[in-house]
Design a protein around this motif. Structure first.
Motif, mmCIF file in Angstrom:
data_model
loop_
_atom_site.group_PDB
_atom_site.id
_atom_site.type_symbol
_atom_site.label_atom_id
_atom_site.label_comp_id
_atom_site.label_asym_id
_atom_site.label_seq_id
_atom_site.Cartn_x
_atom_site.Cartn_y
_atom_site.Cartn_z
ATOM 1 N N SER A 273 -2.265 10.655 -3.950
ATOM 2 C CA SER A 273 -2.211 9.030 -4.103
ATOM 3 C C SER A 273 -1.966 8.263 -3.232
ATOM 4 O O SER A 273 -2.529 7.075 -3.190
ATOM 5 C CB SER A 273 -1.341 9.016 -5.558
ATOM 6 O OG SER A 273 0.158 9.319 -5.218
ATOM 7 N N TYR A 274 -1.111 8.513 -2.483
ATOM 8 C CA TYR A 274 -0.792 8.080 -1.223
ATOM 9 C C TYR A 274 -1.923 7.861 -0.095
ATOM 10 O O TYR A 274 -2.417 6.751 0.383
ATOM 11 C CB TYR A 274 0.352 8.348 -0.512
ATOM 12 C CG TYR A 274 1.724 8.235 -1.373
ATOM 13 C CD1 TYR A 274 1.723 8.025 -2.420
ATOM 14 C CD2 TYR A 274 3.030 8.024 -0.571
ATOM 15 C CE1 TYR A 274 2.997 7.562 -3.092
ATOM 16 C CE2 TYR A 274 4.345 7.649 -1.234
ATOM 17 C CZ TYR A 274 4.276 7.646 -2.370
ATOM 18 O OH TYR A 274 5.576 7.295 -3.185
ATOM 19 N N GLY B 182 -4.445 5.482 -1.272
ATOM 20 C CA GLY B 182 -4.005 4.079 -0.671
ATOM 21 C C GLY B 182 -4.244 3.884 0.460
ATOM 22 O O GLY B 182 -4.738 3.001 0.942
ATOM 23 N N TRP C 12 -1.582 -3.035 1.453
ATOM 24 C CA TRP C 12 -1.118 -2.646 0.181
ATOM 25 C C TRP C 12 -0.551 -3.925 -0.166
ATOM 26 O O TRP C 12 -0.669 -3.829 -1.556
ATOM 27 C CB TRP C 12 0.065 -1.568 0.778
ATOM 28 C CG TRP C 12 -0.176 -0.384 0.840
ATOM 29 C CD1 TRP C 12 -0.842 0.109 1.933
ATOM 30 C CD2 TRP C 12 -0.302 0.981 -0.133
ATOM 31 N NE1 TRP C 12 -1.257 1.690 1.801
ATOM 32 C CE2 TRP C 12 -0.564 2.065 0.571
ATOM 33 C CE3 TRP C 12 0.198 0.985 -1.516
ATOM 34 C CZ2 TRP C 12 -0.921 3.274 -0.117
ATOM 35 C CZ3 TRP C 12 0.323 2.257 -1.995
ATOM 36 C CH2 TRP C 12 -0.393 3.410 -1.374
ATOM 37 N N PHE D 186 -3.317 -3.260 -5.788
ATOM 38 C CA PHE D 186 -3.895 -2.352 -6.610
ATOM 39 C C PHE D 186 -5.225 -2.837 -7.614
ATOM 40 O O PHE D 186 -6.067 -2.169 -7.981
ATOM 41 C CB PHE D 186 -3.091 -1.666 -7.802
ATOM 42 C CG PHE D 186 -1.980 -0.793 -7.102
ATOM 43 C CD1 PHE D 186 -2.226 0.280 -6.090
ATOM 44 C CD2 PHE D 186 -0.852 -0.823 -7.389
ATOM 45 C CE1 PHE D 186 -1.239 1.087 -5.494
ATOM 46 C CE2 PHE D 186 0.445 -0.349 -6.869
ATOM 47 C CZ PHE D 186 -0.001 0.752 -6.003
ATOM 48 N N PHE E 16 -9.471 -2.594 -1.744
ATOM 49 C CA PHE E 16 -8.735 -1.536 -1.814
ATOM 50 C C PHE E 16 -9.158 -0.519 -3.010
ATOM 51 O O PHE E 16 -9.098 0.610 -2.693
ATOM 52 C CB PHE E 16 -7.351 -2.034 -2.466
ATOM 53 C CG PHE E 16 -6.177 -1.151 -2.240
ATOM 54 C CD1 PHE E 16 -5.246 -0.919 -1.275
ATOM 55 C CD2 PHE E 16 -5.836 -0.234 -3.360
ATOM 56 C CE1 PHE E 16 -4.209 0.114 -1.231
ATOM 57 C CE2 PHE E 16 -4.618 0.709 -3.553
ATOM 58 C CZ PHE E 16 -4.060 0.869 -2.408
ATOM 59 N N VAL F 53 -10.236 3.459 -2.394
ATOM 60 C CA VAL F 53 -9.496 4.656 -3.371
ATOM 61 C C VAL F 53 -10.777 5.161 -4.077
ATOM 62 O O VAL F 53 -10.604 6.515 -4.071
ATOM 63 C CB VAL F 53 -8.667 3.876 -4.607
ATOM 64 C CG1 VAL F 53 -8.324 4.954 -5.402
ATOM 65 C CG2 VAL F 53 -7.320 3.126 -3.862
ATOM 66 N N MET G 104 2.418 5.141 -10.356
ATOM 67 C CA MET G 104 1.171 5.498 -9.487
ATOM 68 C C MET G 104 0.697 6.754 -9.839
ATOM 69 O O MET G 104 -0.366 7.241 -9.872
ATOM 70 C CB MET G 104 1.536 5.530 -7.850
ATOM 71 C CG MET G 104 1.331 4.059 -7.400
ATOM 72 S SD MET G 104 2.106 4.192 -5.685
ATOM 73 C CE MET G 104 0.637 4.966 -4.717
#
Length: 439
Positions: free
Chosen positions: A212-213, A216, A226, A238, A243, A247, A407
């Motif tokens: 997940s990081y 990102g 971010w 998000f 962004f 992803v 997240m």
């Protein structure tokens, strides 16, 4: 003081999973335990621990009047610190992680180092040599709550032999020479290998960080930070189109393009072992993987930068870093300050640079012959030396633990390919905004 201990998983994500091979709790010192000694609490695997003890020993040679007791963390350092501090035995010097220190600072656990910096004229030269983005990471509510000790941002390891055998052009050697998402995907496709039945025998890309990081980070590398500002943001991007597209590109590597293992695949295999065994051509991770790959049999590798998307202006790593902080309750603040200055200063940084275990945070040391010699097996040293200056920040907020949990729930379906990344805008973004308004 510690009303909600942070989860171990969050700490591992901070600073690139430093010390993921931690041994069980034990106490070690340079001599017998001493109630009057300065206590230094840190997390490390055995090799990293040995490097830190070298710094402690060097400090004691120049400061024989300050005895240091090193306290090596067990599997849950935040819970352990909670136990120590609530019992009135908070270690004097504490290892701090970029994603979690703000919660400690907000609760008054950490000393604002400005109280030590202001009257200390001798530290000005050291600060002029610092790498600004790493130093600024530990600035919170106008306070300086740690001095950085290492950079552990992410980049790519790649198998040079596999690239050559497949006649694939080597990737860039420095951050100033970006390559695109499309070029990265083409390379991953060319390097993915299947047998006659269609089963993958070699992956083009694997991720050894936290998916997940990492997703990102691909979002950030499509031109979207971010958050703005970095410290105490009220919104995280998000719901930003760029962004989200970054992803989605990352998620598609496994779900659509089949050049990376899926989340299900990774339950039965170690992505780190796949790269070490030559069964993956590229691996995302940080410098903490360098020693593991250096010891692998018959592995010819180098390092390269992360790819950038069509909406980006160059490629970025993340400001992964750990620092050294001082407990606000420490009765030995002056001695602790001397140790923090030493460990994060030229001598301490030179020691860890020569071990090859860490990327130092002073410009003079990161460009030193000692650091270069410790990495003599790679050619693209500029990926490491230029990494700190080409890193984008992650949010600094006391609410990060709650955001991390949100997240997990929202990124999971996206990375499994069961929901589009656009769902982050409708599901994750509003929930995160609510947390940031009432952390």
């Amino acid at each position: 003081m510690f009303d909600e201990p942070l989860r171990r998983r969050t700490l591992l994500r901070g600073a690139g999973m430093l010390g993921a091979a931690t041994v069980a709790l034990w106490l070690t010192g340079c001599g017998d335990e001493d109630d009057n000694a300065l206590t230094f609490f840190f997390q490390a695997n055995p090799e990293e621990s040995a490097a830190r003890i070298r710094v402690v020993e060097a400090f004691q040679r120049t400061h024989p009047d300050i005895r240091v007791q090193a306290v090596l963390s067990g599997p849950d350092p935040m819970q352990q610190m909670s136990t120590f501090c609530s019992g009135g035995k908070c270690p004097d010097v504490l290892m701090a992680w970029e994603l979690t220190y703000a919660g400690l600072a907000d609760r008054g656990v950490l000393l604002d180092l400005n109280t030590m910096l202001a009257p200390d004229g001798a530290v000005s030269t050291q600060l002029s040599d610092r790498i600004g983005p790493l130093y600024d990471t530990f600035t919170f509510k106008n306070g300086q709550f740690a001095l950085p000790e290492q950079w552990s941002g992410n980049f790519l390891f790649y198998n040079t032999k596999l690239f050559a055998d497949a006649n694939v052009k080597p990737p860039p050697a420095r951050w100033e020479e970006p390559w695109s998402f499309a070029e990265f995907l083409d390379a991953a496709r060319s390097l993915t290998k299947r047998d006659a039945s269609g089963t993958v025998t070699r992956w083009g890309f694997v991720d050894t960080w936290v998916p997940s990081y990492s997703a990102g980070l691909f979002g950030m590398n499509n031109g979207s930070p971010w958050c703005i500002p970095r410290t105490n943001p009220t919104h995280i991007n998000f719901d930003d189109d760029a962004f989200i597209e970054g992803v989605q590109f990352y998620a598609n590597l496994a779900a659509k393009h089949k050049v990376a293992p899926t989340a299900v695949d990774q339950q039965s295999m170690s992505t780190m072992d796949l790269f070490a065994a030559g069964k993956a051509a590229m691996a995302m991770g940080g410098h903490w993987r360098y020693q593991t790959f250096s010891r692998a049999d018959n592995l010819d590798f180098d390092v390269t930068i992360l790819p950038s998307g069509p909406k980006a202006h160059g490629s970025r790593s993340d400001i992964g870093t750990t620092g050294l902080a001082i407990a606000a309750s420490s009765p030995r603040k002056e001695q602790a300050w001397e140790f923090v200055k030493f460990a994060t200063g030229p001598v301490g940084q030179a020691i860890i640079a020569e071990t090859g275990l860490f990327v130092p945070v002073l410009t003079s040391v990161i460009d030193s012959p000692g650091f270069a010699h410790a990495h003599s097996r790679i050619r693209n040293l500029a990926v490491l030396t230029g990494g700190p200056a080409h890193s984008g920040y992650l949010p600094v907020t006391p609410a990060w633990e709650k955001i991390d949990a949100l997240m997990d729930r929202s990124f999971g379906p996206v990375l499994r390919g069961t929901r589009p990344a656009t769902s982050l805008a409708s599901d994750l973004s509003p929930a995160v905004d609510r947390v940031l308004r009432s952390p």
